[in-house]
Enzyme design. Structure first.
Site, PDB file in Angstrom:
ATOM      1  N   HIS A 360      77.148 -15.284  59.865  1.00 51.96           N
ATOM      2  CA  HIS A 360      77.600 -16.670  59.979  1.00 51.96           C
ATOM      3  C   HIS A 360      77.527 -17.414  58.654  1.00 51.96           C
ATOM      4  O   HIS A 360      78.379 -18.247  58.363  1.00 51.96           O
ATOM      5  CB  HIS A 360      76.860 -17.381  61.107  1.00 51.96           C
ATOM      6  N   ARG A 467      82.378 -24.666  66.941  1.00 51.17           N
ATOM      7  CA  ARG A 467      81.050 -24.036  67.088  1.00 51.17           C
ATOM      8  C   ARG A 467      79.993 -25.134  67.209  1.00 51.17           C
ATOM      9  O   ARG A 467      79.500 -25.646  66.207  1.00 51.17           O
ATOM     10  CB  ARG A 467      80.755 -23.160  65.871  1.00 51.17           C
ATOM     11  N   ARG A 503      83.030 -24.756  72.184  1.00 50.68           N
ATOM     12  CA  ARG A 503      82.264 -23.626  72.715  1.00 50.68           C
ATOM     13  C   ARG A 503      80.857 -24.104  73.042  1.00 50.68           C
ATOM     14  O   ARG A 503      80.246 -24.838  72.257  1.00 50.68           O
ATOM     15  CB  ARG A 503      82.202 -22.515  71.666  1.00 50.68           C
ATOM     16  N   GLU A 603      84.147 -11.060  73.560  1.00 54.22           N
ATOM     17  CA  GLU A 603      83.372 -10.593  72.407  1.00 54.22           C
ATOM     18  C   GLU A 603      82.639  -9.297  72.718  1.00 54.22           C
ATOM     19  O   GLU A 603      82.332  -8.514  71.836  1.00 54.22           O
ATOM     20  CB  GLU A 603      82.327 -11.646  72.020  1.00 54.22           C
ATOM     21  N   ASN A 626      84.994 -11.032  65.668  1.00 53.78           N
ATOM     22  CA  ASN A 626      83.820 -10.681  64.847  1.00 53.78           C
ATOM     23  C   ASN A 626      82.811  -9.911  65.698  1.00 53.78           C
ATOM     24  O   ASN A 626      82.357  -8.826  65.331  1.00 53.78           O
ATOM     25  CB  ASN A 626      83.131 -11.939  64.304  1.00 53.78           C
ATOM     26  N   ASP A 627      82.480 -10.502  66.836  1.00 47.52           N
ATOM     27  CA  ASP A 627      81.515  -9.812  67.687  1.00 47.52           C
ATOM     28  C   ASP A 627      82.135  -8.614  68.382  1.00 47.52           C
ATOM     29  O   ASP A 627      81.484  -7.579  68.559  1.00 47.52           O
ATOM     30  CB  ASP A 627      80.913 -10.778  68.715  1.00 47.52           C
ATOM     31  N   ARG A 637      76.907  -6.933  62.333  1.00 47.49           N
ATOM     32  CA  ARG A 637      77.826  -7.665  61.453  1.00 47.49           C
ATOM     33  C   ARG A 637      77.145  -8.291  60.251  1.00 47.49           C
ATOM     34  O   ARG A 637      77.806  -8.706  59.304  1.00 47.49           O
ATOM     35  CB  ARG A 637      78.570  -8.744  62.265  1.00 47.49           C
ATOM     36  N   CYS A 674      90.017 -16.044  67.826  1.00 47.83           N
ATOM     37  CA  CYS A 674      89.374 -16.999  66.916  1.00 47.83           C
ATOM     38  C   CYS A 674      88.375 -16.330  65.972  1.00 47.83           C
ATOM     39  O   CYS A 674      87.573 -16.997  65.345  1.00 47.83           O
ATOM     40  CB  CYS A 674      88.696 -18.112  67.707  1.00 47.83           C
TER      41      CYS A 674
HETATM   42  C1  PEP Z   1      83.456 -14.123  66.998  1.00 43.71           C
HETATM   43  O1  PEP Z   1      82.483 -13.479  67.405  1.00 43.71           O
HETATM   44  O2  PEP Z   1      84.508 -13.600  66.605  1.00 43.71           O
HETATM   45  C2  PEP Z   1      83.395 -15.589  66.968  1.00 43.71           C
HETATM   46  C3  PEP Z   1      84.440 -16.308  66.679  1.00 43.71           C
HETATM   47  O3  PEP Z   1      82.178 -16.161  67.182  1.00 43.71           O
HETATM   48  P1  PEP Z   1      81.034 -16.238  66.072  1.00 43.71           P
HETATM   49  O4  PEP Z   1      81.587 -15.717  64.776  1.00 43.71           O
HETATM   50  O5  PEP Z   1      80.598 -17.655  65.961  1.00 43.71           O
HETATM   51  O6  PEP Z   1      79.975 -15.358  66.630  1.00 43.71           O
HETATM   52 MG    MG Z   2      80.829 -14.475  68.377  1.00 35.70          MG
END
Ligand code: PEP
Ligand code: MG
Length: 757
Positions: A360, A467, A503, A603, A626-627, A637, A674
């Site tokens: 993050h 977020r 979210r 995710e 991402n997740d 990650r 996203c």
């Molecule tokens: C993701 O996991 O792709 C996402 C957008 O949420 P975050 O990056 O805040 O975990």
């Molecule tokens: Mg995520």
């Protein structure tokens, strides 16, 4: 054996310099294995050869001078094969090369192992003996274990060596990391220290002994004051005998013990920090060598005192330091607070030892448009401080003390970069529509960078991911419902009438609240996102009510649930939402409580298979790539060590993303993406080809992605996707997307590191 291994690793780590560490290493290994010779060679990649760095048994005069080619002799063979060689008669091996300058004629038995760190051979350890014998399996394992233990220490040493060369030769040195936010920064390093450690202190001389003595005395005085305060604070709560420990500490700080020893080092010309390091490390090893376990334990006290004095020493230095105009922030683990501390306009780039491109903190640097690289191994951080730097976050390179020529080249590249950016900005308010007329909704990922975020509804079509946790992270406690309501209302109003997808609280993993402890061995597989809020309905209900209330009269809110992995979580969340509506309606009977659209994030891999059911329960879904990538590929990650494996272009990830698009179309469920992939122009093309018409991304990606898709046909993207889905590796996919961009005259988007030598 274990004790010997530990003793060797400990002694080596306590040495002040690389040379003494290696000398200590070869001596201890030779003694422990009862052999007649142990040597260590380092790989010199600039000359494609190994250099003898230390030996016990070979000609000492050859140290630092004797070199053997990467493909020569048995040393070269061990490195080439990346496996041990254990032979009784070295001379009879076809690869044996006699090197008279090292005097190894008398030895027969030969055991050698490579030192490998992150797939790179750093060096080779060789043990030799006169009698001809094959070393035992135990001896071989001993050397392998030692080599593995030392690999990261040596990697560290390797970087130190690069920096030392830079200091003496005034040449540019370059270190390699992983790019996490593209761009170029030219500036001066500003190091934010992690938890202080003597290991990070480089031995340095300073001619001004009087000044160094003053600094040291000041730091000792501050440490004394700290102990006095501590002992006063604790005097009521702990027994008198326990308080005696502070007296012992004060005595250790006395001029006669620590002071005197440090003075000797200062007189030898060491700077205050180095003098302290030498004395404390020596004391620690003296205590460690004691048999009596009680006395041995005192090493911990000595270290504690030493670190406290060091802390004050460093703070005194830092107190007078200010952030340079073009700060290249260097730190161990980047936190959002560190970014916030840099005065506005001063931050040029970021280098972080830990973390990875999809953590993050990294997403935050991308959102801010600040070039960043991650994962430069084990930096001796302090040594960078104040040095001129070029951060090339396209190729992941960090140049220390760059030559004027290199600076000029990078200034030129920076200029080209800003010209290109001007082109993006010129079209940022145009429609996001492909050449063949496909309209794409480009939405904003917001919430992370609260200080500078501006709502600009001309550039985006609303917010695809807000977020909310970032604001919770900045507060010292859970915000009240009314506080939340005011804040959400401000956000909704600033994007109105465009939609804002908020979210619900997504903490856990690498997102921690200082005031809500979640300590877990495996945080990404633990208590995260919806799992936390469902376990705390009071927190969840407060947030839901605040959101729904903030939406009264505006009507542009959508609510999204993070980390959903099972239908129970969807059902429980919906039930709590119903409860929130009910309670609000009861409390405000005169208000019309609007029910916003509800969505789930995809995710967790399981969620992808639940769309037939969930499409009947919720209104939309958004892929958190991402997740999803992290869980699909089993790659943390935020772990730099496996950063290479985190790749959303992995064919498996692409196939899953396509499955989501197909099924959402089949079940008539609105869908978007996203994660960071959508903000990458190449990722955006593939997603559009799959059928995604809503992509949410960081502000810094919006205009670039818009500019790219306005120059392409969706039908061409579809042809590209078909080819990409037939590939079996991410590398092949990326080769195809890159070629596609070049064929469509979009090659200027790619910076080629080879442009700069
Ligand atoms: C993701 O996991 O792709 C996402 C957008 O949420 P975050 O990056 O805040 O975990
Ligand atoms: Mg995520």
């Amino acid at each position: 054996m274990l004790a010997t291994l530990r003793a060797i690793a400990e002694s080596v780590s306590q040495q002040a310099s690389l040379d003494s560490a290696l000398a200590c290493f070869v001596k201890m290994v030779k003694d422990a294995m009862k052999t007649e010779c142990c040597s260590i060679y380092f790989a010199d990649y600039s000359q494609d050869n190994f250099v003898l760095m230390a030996t016990r048994g070979l000609n000492p005069a050859a140290v630092g001078k004797f070199r053997i080619g990467f493909t020569e002799g048995l040393v070269g063979l061990v490195a080439q094969r990346e496996e041990p060689i254990n032979i009784a008669f070295a001379k009879s091996h076809p690869r044996f090369k006699l090197s008279p300058e090292v005097n190894e004629e008398g030895f027969n038995a030969f055991l050698s192992v490579p030192v490998v760190h992150q797939k790179k051979v750093l060096g080779v350890i060789v043990v030799q003996q006169k009698i001809a014998r094959v070393f035992s399996q135990d001896e071989e394992s001993f050397l392998i274990t030692l080599s593995a233990q030392l690999a990261s220490q040596l990697a560290h040493a390797e970087i130190k060596e690069v920096l030392r060369q830079d200091e003496f030769s005034h040449q540019t040195s370059v270190l390699k990391g992983v790019s996490s936010a593209p761009g170029i920064a030219i500036g001066q390093a500003f190091v934010i220290l992690p938890k202080l450690d003597f290991k990070s202190i480089e031995l340095k001389k300073d001619e001004n002994c009087t000044e160094q003595r003053r600094l040291f005395t000041q730091a000792v005085a501050a440490t004394r004051k700290e102990f006095n305060t501590l002992s006063m604070t604790l005097s009521d709560s702990i027994p008198k005998e326990a308080l005696a420990v502070f007296e012992v500490y004060q005595q250790l700080l006395d001029a006669k013990s620590l002071g005197q020893n440090v003075e000797v080092q200062l007189l030898e010309g060491w700077c205050a920090k180095s003098a302290l390091k030498i004395v404390i490390e020596r004391l620690i090893s003296q205590f460690n060598a004691m048999q009596d376990p009680y006395i041995k334990e005192r090493a911990v006290d000595v270290k504690d005192i030493g670190l406290r004095v060091l802390h004050h020493l460093v703070n005194t230095e830092h107190a007078v330091k200010s952030y340079p105009k073009n700060t290249v922030l260097i730190t161990n683990t980047l936190t959002p607070a560190m970014l916030a501390e840099v005065p506005k306009g001063h931050l040029a780039g970021v280098v972080s030892v830990n973390g990875a491109a999809n953590s993050h903190a990294s997403i935050l640097t991308r959102a801010m448009g600040i070039p960043a690289i991650w994962g430069i191994e084990d930096l001796p951080l302090l040594q960078f401080d104040g040095k001129p730097m070029i951060l090339d976050a396209y190729s992941g390179r960090l140049y220390i003390s760059p030559s004027q020529m290199l600076q000029d080249e990078y200034l030129q590249l920076q200029h080209q970069e800003s010209l290109l950016n001007d082109k993006f900005v010129a079209e940022q308010e145009c429609d996001a529509v492909t050449l063949d007329g496909e309209h794409i909704s480009l939405l904003l990922n917001a919430g992370l960078e609260l200080n500078t975020e501006k709502a600009n509804t001309k550039v985006c079509d609303g917010v695809g991911l807000y977020r909310t946790e970032a604001w919770f992270m900045q507060k010292g406690q859970f915000p009240s419902q009314i506080e939340q309501e005011n804040w959400y209302r401000e956000v909704l109003a600033s994007y109105h009438p465009e939609p804002v997808v908020m979210r619900t609280l997504d903490i856990g993993g690498d997102k921690a609240l200082d005031y809500f402890d979640i300590t877990e061995e495996n945080p990404f597989l633990g208590w995260r996102g919806i799992r936390v809020t469902l376990d705390h309905p009071e927190i969840f209900l407060d947030q839901l009510k605040a959101m729904v209330k903030a939406n009264i009269g505006l009507g542009n809110l959508k609510i999204m649930l993070p980390m959903i992995s099972g239908t129970e979580e969807v059902d429980e969340s919906l039930a709590l939402l119903e409860q929130a509506y009910f309670e609000l309606e009861e409390k405000y009977p005169e208000q019309a409580i609007e029910r916003p659209e509800i969505g789930v994030m995809l995710e967790v891999p399981s969620s992808v298979f639940m769309l037939p059911e969930w499409s009947k329960k919720v209104d939309f879904c958004s892929v958190g790539s991402n997740d999803l990538t992290q869980y699909l590929l089993a790659v943390d990650r935020s772990n730099a060590r496996v950063a290479d494996l985190f790749n959303p272009y992995h064919p498996a990830v692409l196939r899953v993303l396509q499955k989501v698009a197909k099924e959402c179309q089949q079940y008539e469920m609105s869908f978007s993406l996203c994660g960071e992939l959508g903000g990458d122009p190449e990722g955006a093309l593939l997603l559009i080809a799959m059928g995604y018409r809503r992509l949410s991304m960081n502000y810094s990606s919006l205009s670039k992605v818009k500019w790219v898709l306005r120059r392409l046909k969706a039908s061409d993207m579809e042809a590209l996707l078909t080819e990409c889905l037939a590939q079996s590796t991410a590398k092949q996919v990326l080769r195809l997307t890159r070629n596609f961009m070049i064929e469509h005259q979009l090659g200027e988007l790619f910076y080629t590191p080879n442009q700069v030598s």
